[in-house]
Design an enzyme around this catalytic site. Structure first.
Site, PDB file in Angstrom:
ATOM      1  N   VAL A 127       0.835  -1.208   0.000  1.00 36.70           N
ATOM      2  CA  VAL A 127       0.000   0.000   0.000  1.00 36.70           C
ATOM      3  C   VAL A 127       0.869   1.257   0.000  1.00 36.70           C
ATOM      4  O   VAL A 127       0.546   2.253  -0.662  1.00 36.70           O
ATOM      5  CB  VAL A 127      -0.980  -0.007   1.201  1.00 36.70           C
ATOM      6  N   CYS A 128       1.980   1.207   0.700  1.00 34.85           N
ATOM      7  CA  CYS A 128       2.889   2.358   0.755  1.00 34.85           C
ATOM      8  C   CYS A 128       3.431   2.689  -0.634  1.00 34.85           C
ATOM      9  O   CYS A 128       3.503   3.856  -1.023  1.00 34.85           O
ATOM     10  CB  CYS A 128       4.045   2.069   1.708  1.00 34.85           C
ATOM     11  N   SER A 129       3.788   1.652  -1.384  1.00 35.70           N
ATOM     12  CA  SER A 129       4.364   1.833  -2.722  1.00 35.70           C
ATOM     13  C   SER A 129       3.320   2.115  -3.792  1.00 35.70           C
ATOM     14  O   SER A 129       3.587   2.820  -4.752  1.00 35.70           O
ATOM     15  CB  SER A 129       5.155   0.582  -3.133  1.00 35.70           C
TER      16      SER A 129
END
Length: 161
Positions: free
Chosen positions: A48-50
């Site tokens: 999700v961060c990427s």
């Protein structure tokens, strides 16, 4: 999280890469007299961060600048080398300051630390975004689940700036 709106940012040591070397900075010294957005996340290269959190702030950099934001800071419990490499992969350039908090100094000081050992990640940061004006937290959005990126996402948080 322990930190709340109207609280002052704790003076924690974090790391940034400068000229190919890690450099320790005191976060209060860097943020003094500035209006910044800080977004914290569980880890570089995580799904999700990427896919959403970091790219959202890269893509909306100009809109945040137009609202008077001087810096956008991405902070994670990774080391500064990892944060730097991840930032390069996402073409952050000068748009986002990639900050490593490998000893969780800042993350624990604001109470964002979460144990993700069951998923093989160890202690990480919860996902949040905050607006900081001259060291004071003026807006704060923390996700209930670190795997979600809704209220802390760039396109949603900008409505609070």
């Amino acid at each position: 999280m322990n930190i709340k709106e109207n609280d002052q940012i704790p003076n924690s040591e974090v790391f940034v890469m400068e000229n190919g070397s890690p450099n320790k900075i005191r976060i209060q010294e860097f943020l003094k007299d500035k209006k910044v957005v800080i977004f914290g996340l569980p880890g570089a290269y995580t799904s999700v961060c990427s896919a959403k959190h970091l790219p959202g702030y890269v893509n909306m950099f100009e809109q945040y600048k137009e609202k008077g934001i001087e810096h956008i800071i991405c902070i994670s419990v990774n080391d500064p080398f990892v944060m730097n490499a991840w930032g390069k992969e996402h073409n952050v350039g000068e748009k986002i300051l990639m900050v490593g908090d490998p000893f969780l100094n800042f993350t624990k000081a604001i109470g964002a630390d979460v144990d993700k050992s069951a998923r093989g990640l160890g202690v990480r940061s919860n996902r949040y975004t905050m607006l900081v004006d001259n060291l004071k937290v003026t807006k704060l959005q923390e996700e209930e689940d670190a795997g979600s990126c809704e209220i802390s996402a760039a396109e949603n948080f900008i409505k609070l700036v």
